[in-house]
Motif scaffolding. Structure first.
Motif, PDB file in Angstrom:
ATOM      1  N   SER A 149       0.851  -1.187   0.000  1.00 32.40           N
ATOM      2  CA  SER A 149       0.000   0.000   0.000  1.00 32.40           C
ATOM      3  C   SER A 149       0.887   1.237   0.000  1.00 32.40           C
ATOM      4  CB  SER A 149      -0.913   0.042   1.234  1.00 32.40           C
ATOM      5  OG  SER A 149      -1.706  -1.119   1.336  1.00 32.40           O
ATOM      6  N   SER A 150       0.305   2.364  -0.394  1.00 34.97           N
ATOM      7  CA  SER A 150       1.046   3.625  -0.343  1.00 34.97           C
ATOM      8  C   SER A 150       0.088   4.789  -0.182  1.00 34.97           C
ATOM      9  CB  SER A 150       1.893   3.827  -1.613  1.00 34.97           C
ATOM     10  OG  SER A 150       1.065   4.147  -2.725  1.00 34.97           O
ATOM     11  N   TRP A 151       0.634   5.921   0.280  1.00 34.10           N
ATOM     12  CA  TRP A 151      -0.109   7.175   0.407  1.00 34.10           C
ATOM     13  C   TRP A 151       0.815   8.283  -0.047  1.00 34.10           C
ATOM     14  CZ3 TRP A 151      -4.901   8.868   0.966  1.00 34.10           C
ATOM     15  CH2 TRP A 151      -5.135  10.176   1.396  1.00 34.10           C
ATOM     16  N   ARG A 152       0.420   9.003  -1.076  1.00 36.55           N
ATOM     17  CA  ARG A 152       1.270  10.063  -1.621  1.00 36.55           C
ATOM     18  C   ARG A 152       0.432  11.299  -1.904  1.00 36.55           C
ATOM     19  NH1 ARG A 152       6.569   8.143  -4.549  1.00 36.55           N
ATOM     20  NH2 ARG A 152       6.820   6.109  -3.549  1.00 36.55           N
ATOM     21  N   THR A 153       1.084  12.444  -1.795  1.00 34.68           N
ATOM     22  CA  THR A 153       0.422  13.694  -2.159  1.00 34.68           C
ATOM     23  C   THR A 153       1.283  14.444  -3.155  1.00 34.68           C
ATOM     24  OG1 THR A 153       1.414  14.925  -0.313  1.00 34.68           O
ATOM     25  CG2 THR A 153      -0.730  13.869   0.071  1.00 34.68           C
ATOM     26  N   TYR A 154       0.612  15.110  -4.095  1.00 36.51           N
ATOM     27  CA  TYR A 154       1.278  15.880  -5.136  1.00 36.51           C
ATOM     28  C   TYR A 154       0.630  17.252  -5.252  1.00 36.51           C
ATOM     29  CZ  TYR A 154       3.875  11.891  -7.044  1.00 36.51           C
ATOM     30  OH  TYR A 154       4.737  10.847  -7.214  1.00 36.51           O
ATOM     31  N   ALA A 155       1.431  18.232  -5.598  1.00 43.33           N
ATOM     32  CA  ALA A 155       0.900  19.551  -5.940  1.00 43.33           C
ATOM     33  C   ALA A 155       0.561  19.580  -7.423  1.00 43.33           C
ATOM     34  CB  ALA A 155       1.915  20.640  -5.613  1.00 43.33           C
ATOM     35  N   PHE A 156      -0.459  20.361  -7.782  1.00 46.16           N
ATOM     36  CA  PHE A 156      -0.810  20.503  -9.192  1.00 46.16           C
ATOM     37  C   PHE A 156      -1.281  21.924  -9.462  1.00 46.16           C
ATOM     38  CE2 PHE A 156      -4.820  19.014  -7.234  1.00 46.16           C
ATOM     39  CZ  PHE A 156      -5.701  19.987  -7.676  1.00 46.16           C
ATOM     40  N   ARG A 157      -1.352  22.266 -10.749  1.00 48.06           N
ATOM     41  CA  ARG A 157      -1.894  23.544 -11.191  1.00 48.06           C
ATOM     42  C   ARG A 157      -3.106  23.295 -12.071  1.00 48.06           C
ATOM     43  NH1 ARG A 157       3.661  25.461 -11.546  1.00 48.06           N
ATOM     44  NH2 ARG A 157       3.797  24.591 -13.639  1.00 48.06           N
TER      45      ARG A 157
ATOM     46  N   THR B 289      -2.841   3.872  -3.088  1.00 48.03           N
ATOM     47  CA  THR B 289      -2.804   2.606  -3.808  1.00 48.03           C
ATOM     48  C   THR B 289      -2.704   1.491  -2.784  1.00 48.03           C
ATOM     49  OG1 THR B 289      -0.374   2.470  -4.033  1.00 48.03           O
ATOM     50  CG2 THR B 289      -1.577   3.694  -5.745  1.00 48.03           C
ATOM     51  N   SER B 290      -3.332   0.349  -3.069  1.00 48.64           N
ATOM     52  CA  SER B 290      -3.270  -0.755  -2.118  1.00 48.64           C
ATOM     53  C   SER B 290      -3.677  -2.067  -2.773  1.00 48.64           C
ATOM     54  CB  SER B 290      -4.179  -0.488  -0.918  1.00 48.64           C
ATOM     55  OG  SER B 290      -4.100  -1.552   0.018  1.00 48.64           O
ATOM     56  N   TRP B 291      -3.005  -3.137  -2.351  1.00 45.61           N
ATOM     57  CA  TRP B 291      -3.386  -4.482  -2.735  1.00 45.61           C
ATOM     58  C   TRP B 291      -4.193  -5.165  -1.629  1.00 45.61           C
ATOM     59  CZ3 TRP B 291       2.302  -5.911  -4.349  1.00 45.61           C
ATOM     60  CH2 TRP B 291       2.612  -5.274  -5.566  1.00 45.61           C
ATOM     61  N   CYS B 292      -4.424  -4.499  -0.519  1.00 49.26           N
ATOM     62  CA  CYS B 292      -5.085  -5.097   0.649  1.00 49.26           C
ATOM     63  C   CYS B 292      -6.600  -5.001   0.504  1.00 49.26           C
ATOM     64  CB  CYS B 292      -4.606  -4.408   1.928  1.00 49.26           C
ATOM     65  SG  CYS B 292      -2.822  -4.534   2.186  1.00 49.26           S
ATOM     66  N   THR B 293      -7.150  -5.775  -0.386  1.00 51.72           N
ATOM     67  CA  THR B 293      -8.579  -5.752  -0.667  1.00 51.72           C
ATOM     68  C   THR B 293      -8.996  -7.064  -1.302  1.00 51.72           C
ATOM     69  OG1 THR B 293     -10.308  -4.586  -1.903  1.00 51.72           O
ATOM     70  CG2 THR B 293      -8.157  -4.710  -2.928  1.00 51.72           C
ATOM     71  N   GLY B 294     -10.279  -7.359  -1.220  1.00 53.70           N
ATOM     72  CA  GLY B 294     -10.782  -8.582  -1.822  1.00 53.70           C
ATOM     73  C   GLY B 294     -11.316  -8.406  -3.224  1.00 53.70           C
ATOM     74  N   ALA B 295     -11.399  -7.156  -3.687  1.00 55.52           N
ATOM     75  CA  ALA B 295     -11.933  -6.892  -5.024  1.00 55.52           C
ATOM     76  C   ALA B 295     -11.315  -5.608  -5.575  1.00 55.52           C
ATOM     77  CB  ALA B 295     -13.456  -6.765  -4.984  1.00 55.52           C
ATOM     78  N   SER B 296     -11.326  -5.477  -6.874  1.00 54.99           N
ATOM     79  CA  SER B 296     -10.815  -4.266  -7.511  1.00 54.99           C
ATOM     80  C   SER B 296     -11.755  -3.098  -7.269  1.00 54.99           C
ATOM     81  CB  SER B 296     -10.659  -4.506  -9.017  1.00 54.99           C
ATOM     82  OG  SER B 296     -10.241  -3.325  -9.666  1.00 54.99           O
ATOM     83  N   SER B 297     -11.187  -1.958  -6.951  1.00 52.87           N
ATOM     84  CA  SER B 297     -11.983  -0.745  -6.756  1.00 52.87           C
ATOM     85  C   SER B 297     -11.089   0.451  -7.035  1.00 52.87           C
ATOM     86  CB  SER B 297     -12.515  -0.673  -5.320  1.00 52.87           C
ATOM     87  OG  SER B 297     -13.166   0.564  -5.102  1.00 52.87           O
ATOM     88  N   LYS B 298     -11.502   1.284  -7.993  1.00 52.70           N
ATOM     89  CA  LYS B 298     -10.703   2.439  -8.386  1.00 52.70           C
ATOM     90  C   LYS B 298     -11.628   3.641  -8.572  1.00 52.70           C
ATOM     91  CE  LYS B 298      -7.108  -0.305 -10.653  1.00 52.70           C
ATOM     92  NZ  LYS B 298      -7.612  -1.625 -10.236  1.00 52.70           N
ATOM     93  N   GLU B 299     -11.376   4.691  -7.785  1.00 56.98           N
ATOM     94  CA  GLU B 299     -12.225   5.878  -7.834  1.00 56.98           C
ATOM     95  C   GLU B 299     -11.386   7.140  -7.734  1.00 56.98           C
ATOM     96  OE1 GLU B 299     -16.528   4.813  -6.007  1.00 56.98           O
ATOM     97  OE2 GLU B 299     -14.931   5.053  -4.526  1.00 56.98           O
ATOM     98  N   THR B 300     -11.881   8.207  -8.330  1.00 53.75           N
ATOM     99  CA  THR B 300     -11.232   9.511  -8.264  1.00 53.75           C
ATOM    100  C   THR B 300     -12.306  10.577  -8.085  1.00 53.75           C
ATOM    101  OG1 THR B 300      -9.412   8.814  -9.696  1.00 53.75           O
ATOM    102  CG2 THR B 300      -9.788  11.186  -9.493  1.00 53.75           C
ATOM    103  N   VAL B 301     -12.031  11.546  -7.218  1.00 54.16           N
ATOM    104  CA  VAL B 301     -12.939  12.666  -6.993  1.00 54.16           C
ATOM    105  C   VAL B 301     -12.187  13.966  -7.257  1.00 54.16           C
ATOM    106  CG1 VAL B 301     -14.450  13.861  -5.373  1.00 54.16           C
ATOM    107  CG2 VAL B 301     -14.185  11.367  -5.233  1.00 54.16           C
ATOM    108  N   LEU B 302     -12.753  14.801  -8.128  1.00 51.68           N
ATOM    109  CA  LEU B 302     -12.200  16.119  -8.429  1.00 51.68           C
ATOM    110  C   LEU B 302     -13.094  17.162  -7.788  1.00 51.68           C
ATOM    111  CD1 LEU B 302     -11.706  15.575 -12.277  1.00 51.68           C
ATOM    112  CD2 LEU B 302     -10.041  15.109 -10.480  1.00 51.68           C
ATOM    113  N   ALA B 303     -12.503  18.059  -7.000  1.00 49.29           N
ATOM    114  CA  ALA B 303     -13.279  19.090  -6.310  1.00 49.29           C
ATOM    115  C   ALA B 303     -12.979  20.458  -6.901  1.00 49.29           C
ATOM    116  CB  ALA B 303     -12.956  19.082  -4.822  1.00 49.29           C
TER     117      ALA B 303
END
Length: 318
Positions: A206-214, A226-240
């Motif tokens: 697993s990992s936790w990272r933060t990035y700056a953007f413009r 990111t993580s492999w510690c799960t029983g199923a695939s799940s990928k989501e993104t939220v833009l605010a």
């Protein structure tokens, strides 16, 4: 490319099947050869078997491909790309990530003066071509009144914990596997500028990272899990979008999305017909772009090099 594009495919693992399925749909390509030292018989392609070789160098001695696809383990990408660049006139499409370390990236860059790396090497950033990502990018372009993106949260989970040692051997870590997908996908919406923090967890599973953007002259922060510690695939993104109160939710697993505002109104939504496998839905538009006269900049070496540097970057200590 006006005539049939002669293609060589190196690596016959899981992702190679998607490449073959998408290429088989295209009348403008032919499969000249396949390469894999661990496979004795090539896969069927349009009802027949292409020539098969245990080594790419041998295949290049017998064929003159226009494009070579590298769907091999990440730590072989740099060596095999250099082989294609120096032993043929072919372009190279490298599965993501482009290379496994910054030293390998420097090696490829050094070949540019003699091998035209910038115009011949492409990276298969397929998540940037997924239907839900292209839909979200279109909505952001159509709605400037939403303002700039001010915050991003993205979580990519894969069910590799039950075979974690095999996952480490194949993908090295969850960040090396999924980070390239997250960064290339986010490049559809914002300009990622620098890493802010990085933390590996669960021995790299697993990992936790933060990035700056413009975004439209405004800076923001992206939080990436990111993580492999799960029983199923799940990928989501939220833009605010803080200026307008709009949020865009993207479900990469279901290839769906929607936008809503702070008043609870649904503004727009994107569905999925359920007929197209997810990876096929990614690679069809990727190949449409790659085999066009003007490939998408996110496929090109320059973009892949920047994303590789961001992928491997570690923030400076405070």
């Amino acid at each position: 490319m006006n005539r049939s594009v002669r293609i060589g495919l190196a690596g016959l693992g899981v992702i190679a099947r998607t490449h073959l399925d998408v290429l088989a749909e295209r009348p403008d390509v032919s499969l000249a050869f396949t390469v894999d030292p661990g496979v004795s018989e090539p896969p069927e392609f349009r009802g027949s078997a292409p020539r098969h070789y245990p080594a790419l160098v041998t295949a290049l001695e017998h064929h003159r491909p226009d494009l070579v696809i590298l769907a091999t383990p990440t730590d072989t990408h740099a060596d095999l790309a250099e082989l294609v660049l120096t032993r043929s006139a072919a372009r190279v499409l490298v599965e993501k990530p482009l290379v496994h370390d910054l030293g390998s990236l420097a090696r490829l860059r050094a070949l540019n003066n003699t091998a035209d790396v910038r115009d011949r090497v492409f990276a298969a950033h397929h998540f940037a071509f997924s239907p839900e990502v292209r839909w979200a990018a279109t909505q952001i372009e159509r709605h400037p009144e939403w303002g700039p993106v001010t915050a991003i949260t993205s979580a990519f989970h894969d069910p590799y914990i039950v075979r974690v040692e095999q996952a480490f051997a194949s993908y090295l870590s969850s960040w090396l596997d999924s980070g390239a997908n997250q960064l290339s996908m986010l490049s559809r919406f914002v300009e990622i500028t620098e890493p802010l923090s990085t933390r590996a967890l669960d021995r790299g599973a697993s990992s936790w990272r933060t990035y700056a953007f413009r975004s439209r002259g405004t800076t923001g922060t992206a939080r990436l899990r990111t993580s492999w510690c799960t029983g199923a695939s799940s990928k989501e993104t939220v833009l605010a979008f803080a200026d307008s109160g709009v949020e865009v939710w993207i479900d990469h697993t279901a290839m769906t999305g929607f936008a809503a505002d702070s008043r609870g109104r649904l503004l727009v939504a994107h569905g999925n017909d359920g007929l197209t496998p997810r990876k096929v839905a990614h690679y069809r538009p990727l190949y449409d772009s790659l085999l066009s006269e003007q490939p998408d900049p996110l496929l090109r070496f320059d973009a892949a090099a920047v994303l590789t540097e961001l992928h491997h970057a570690v923030p400076e200590p405070a």
